[in-house]
Design a protein around this motif. Structure first.
Motif, short mmCIF file in Angstrom:
data_model
loop_
_atom_site.label_atom_id
_atom_site.label_comp_id
_atom_site.label_asym_id
_atom_site.label_seq_id
_atom_site.Cartn_x
_atom_site.Cartn_y
_atom_site.Cartn_z
N ASN A 168 -10.62 -1.85 21.82
CA ASN A 168 -11.96 -1.46 20.77
C ASN A 168 -12.13 -2.72 19.87
O ASN A 168 -11.36 -3.04 19.16
CB ASN A 168 -11.57 -0.32 20.09
CG ASN A 168 -10.90 1.05 20.73
OD1 ASN A 168 -9.87 1.50 20.42
ND2 ASN A 168 -11.55 1.38 21.75
N ILE A 217 -3.06 0.26 12.83
CA ILE A 217 -2.87 -0.96 12.65
C ILE A 217 -2.15 -1.90 13.72
O ILE A 217 -0.92 -1.06 14.16
CB ILE A 217 -1.97 -1.08 11.45
CG1 ILE A 217 -2.86 -0.28 10.03
CG2 ILE A 217 -1.54 -2.30 10.95
CD1 ILE A 217 -1.81 0.16 8.86
N LYS A 218 -2.50 -2.61 13.96
CA LYS A 218 -2.24 -3.55 15.12
C LYS A 218 -1.26 -4.46 14.72
O LYS A 218 -1.72 -5.60 13.89
CB LYS A 218 -2.99 -3.97 16.26
CG LYS A 218 -3.71 -2.88 17.02
CD LYS A 218 -4.78 -3.42 17.83
CE LYS A 218 -5.28 -2.49 18.71
NZ LYS A 218 -6.69 -2.84 19.57
N ALA A 252 -14.33 -3.43 16.77
CA ALA A 252 -15.11 -2.73 15.61
C ALA A 252 -16.52 -2.53 15.49
O ALA A 252 -17.28 -1.50 15.69
CB ALA A 252 -14.72 -2.92 14.13
N VAL A 302 0.83 -1.30 0.08
CA VAL A 302 -0.12 -0.02 0.11
C VAL A 302 0.84 1.30 -0.06
O VAL A 302 0.48 2.08 -0.86
CB VAL A 302 -1.07 0.00 1.29
CG1 VAL A 302 -1.51 1.30 1.56
CG2 VAL A 302 -2.14 -1.01 0.98
N1 LIG Z 1 -11.60 -5.26 13.82
C1 LIG Z 1 -11.56 -4.88 14.82
O1 LIG Z 1 -12.24 -4.77 15.83
C2 LIG Z 1 -10.08 -3.85 15.18
C3 LIG Z 1 -9.04 -4.06 14.36
N2 LIG Z 1 -7.86 -3.56 14.54
C4 LIG Z 1 -6.71 -3.48 13.64
O2 LIG Z 1 -6.88 -2.92 12.53
C5 LIG Z 1 -6.20 -3.14 11.49
C6 LIG Z 1 -7.21 -3.35 10.32
O3 LIG Z 1 -8.28 -4.30 10.65
P1 LIG Z 1 -9.81 -4.40 9.92
O4 LIG Z 1 -10.06 -3.05 9.53
O5 LIG Z 1 -10.62 -5.01 10.85
O6 LIG Z 1 -9.39 -5.30 8.72
P2 LIG Z 1 -9.99 -6.69 8.44
O7 LIG Z 1 -9.56 -7.64 9.28
O8 LIG Z 1 -11.48 -6.49 8.25
O9 LIG Z 1 -9.35 -6.89 7.10
C7 LIG Z 1 -9.98 -6.90 5.87
C8 LIG Z 1 -9.65 -5.87 5.07
O10 LIG Z 1 -8.34 -6.19 4.22
C9 LIG Z 1 -8.61 -5.91 2.94
N3 LIG Z 1 -7.72 -6.60 2.04
C10 LIG Z 1 -7.65 -7.91 1.71
N4 LIG Z 1 -6.56 -8.35 0.79
C11 LIG Z 1 -5.94 -7.11 0.54
C12 LIG Z 1 -4.78 -6.62 -0.11
N5 LIG Z 1 -4.07 -7.43 -0.95
N6 LIG Z 1 -4.12 -5.36 -0.05
C13 LIG Z 1 -4.78 -4.46 0.95
N7 LIG Z 1 -5.96 -4.78 1.58
C14 LIG Z 1 -6.32 -6.11 1.33
C15 LIG Z 1 -9.97 -6.23 2.50
O11 LIG Z 1 -10.50 -5.68 1.41
C16 LIG Z 1 -10.62 -5.52 3.72
O12 LIG Z 1 -10.73 -4.22 3.71
C17 LIG Z 1 -5.59 -4.57 11.95
O13 LIG Z 1 -4.38 -4.11 12.39
C18 LIG Z 1 -6.36 -4.79 13.29
O14 LIG Z 1 -5.63 -5.56 14.31
C19 LIG Z 1 -7.63 -2.59 15.77
C20 LIG Z 1 -8.84 -2.43 16.57
C21 LIG Z 1 -10.13 -3.24 16.45
#
Ligand SMILES: NC(=O)C1=CN([C@@H]2O[C@H](COP(=O)(O)OP(=O)(O)OC[C@H]3O[C@@H](n4cnc5c(N)ncnc54)[C@H](O)[C@@H]3O)[C@@H](O)[C@H]2O)C=CC1
Ligand SMILES: O=C(CO)COP(=O)(O)O
Length: 320
Positions: A152, A120-121, A154, A102
């Motif tokens: 948190n 991002i974690k 989501a 990215v």
């Molecule tokens: N879900 C939660 O409750 C929380 C998540 N986080 C952190 O936030 C960060 C993001 O997590 P989420 O938004 O939940 O993601 P997610 O776990 O829902 O991941 C899916 C996302 O990744 C994308 N994706 C798939 N393949 C891809 C690629 N090749 N390139 C780029 N994107 C791609 C998908 O389109 C989708 O948007 C992580 O580090 C997580 O630890 C932090 C706090 C809460």
């Protein structure tokens, strides 16, 4: 008057969409921000339709955050370069596995005075050792990067359940602005300067979460009863051992004196237990395997300065 800042959410997964929801609502009522938010979506087909089209038509990310409307001013964009090109504030919310790709795509496409915040974690493994994800972004894009991490979930945040979160930001003004962008009545933000600590907490807790899942799955439930992890958390927040140890570190007065003064006849259990366990660990030649227990013992009973505490626990055999 300064020009309103444009915000782009880089990511649209479960957390990315919940964050876009908050940000979309907040920018509408704060003139420091441009009223439209771009959200970069990694394009895919959902039920035969492009996800960006679904989001822009139905204002819902039906795959990653179903059941929660996104505000109309959040615009899904499939082209990453286009999504980020006008942004002053870049919010990175993608799984950490994808951060290199990215950022590589974003290189040369962003405003030079833009700044970022990572949600991002995770950590990055490089030949020279572990690297924070914020550092990867900073190095690749040449922008300053703060972090937001907290207890948190989501879906719960999107439901408006109350929770707190922490922004780690070294720049006071930027920290204030980022708080204005993120805080709601239900999502309360504290800003601290130690951004690296905030980020490492967020990254490492995920490993513990996997371990907790293993324990549950294997039926090792006792640690998850009240006597286990819950008691550990409770004692570290509100217990007498914690309170007196805190005073000991702050004042340099002896534990006996503090116990007498602060506890009105009640008795601390931690130091004595450290001494008892120390005898056993010494007998079994296991001291070097328990640096935390040993450090507490040495500080409580052998006159080791409390300021040595971190260096004591740094010397675990696994680190050598
Ligand atoms: N879900 C939660 O409750 C929380 C998540 N986080 C952190 O936030 C960060 C993001 O997590 P989420 O938004 O939940 O993601 P997610 O776990 O829902 O991941 C899916 C996302 O990744 C994308 N994706 C798939 N393949 C891809 C690629 N090749 N390139 C780029 N994107 C791609 C998908 O389109 C989708 O948007 C992580 O580090 C997580 O630890 C932090 C706090 C809460
Ligand atoms: O970061 C989170 C809670 O703070 C979300 O945890 P999970 O990624 O395990 O759902």
């Amino acid at each position: 008057m300064t020009t309103p800042k444009k915000v782009c959410v880089v990511g649209s997964g479960n957390w990315g969409s919940a964050i876009a929801r908050i940000v979309g609502l907040n920018v509408e009522r704060n003139s420091k921000f441009h009223p439209t938010v771009a959200m970069w979506v990694f394009e895919e087909l959902v039920n035969g339709r492009k996800l960006t089209e679904i989001i822009n038509a139905e204002h819902e990310n039906i795959k990653y955050l179903p059941g929660h409307k996104l505000p109309d001013n959040v615009v899904a964009v499939a082209d990453l370069s286009e999504a980020v090109s006008h942004a002053d504030v870049l919010l990175f919310v993608i799984p950490h596995q994808f951060i290199h790709k990215v950022c590589d795509t974003m290189q040369g496409k962003i405003k030079p005075d833009a700044f970022g915040m990572s949600f991002i974690k995770g950590v990055d493994e490089s030949p020279s050792g572990l690297k924070l994800i914020s550092a990867v972004i900073r190095d690749k894009l040449g922008i300053s990067v703060s972090v937001l991490m907290g207890a948190n979930i989501a879906n719960e945040v999107a439901e408006g359940k109350f929770c707190e979160t922490t922004i780690g930001c070294k720049d006071k003004d930027q920290g204030t602005l980022l708080k204005e962008l993120m805080q709601t009545d239900h999502f309360r933000v504290t800003v601290v300067e130690e951004a690296e600590v905030v980020e490492i907490c967020g990254a490492l807790k995920n490993i513990v979460a996997v371990g907790a899942g293993f324990c549950d799955g294997l039926g090792f439930a006792t640690f998850l009863e009240s006597c286990g992890i819950a008691d550990l958390i409770t004692t570290c927040y509100g217990g007498r051992n914690r309170r007196v140890a805190d005073a000991f570190a702050r004042t340099g007065r002896s534990l006996e004196e503090l116990e007498k003064e602060m506890m009105n006849g009640q008795k601390l259990q931690g130091p004595a237990t450290a001494a008892e366990v120390h005898v056993l660990l010494e007998q079994k030649a296991l001291l070097d395997q328990f640096p935390l227990f040993n450090a507490v013992y040495e500080i409580c009973f052998e006159g080791r300065p409390v300021t040595d505490f971190i260096s004591c626990v740094q010397n675990h055999p696994a680190h050598l």
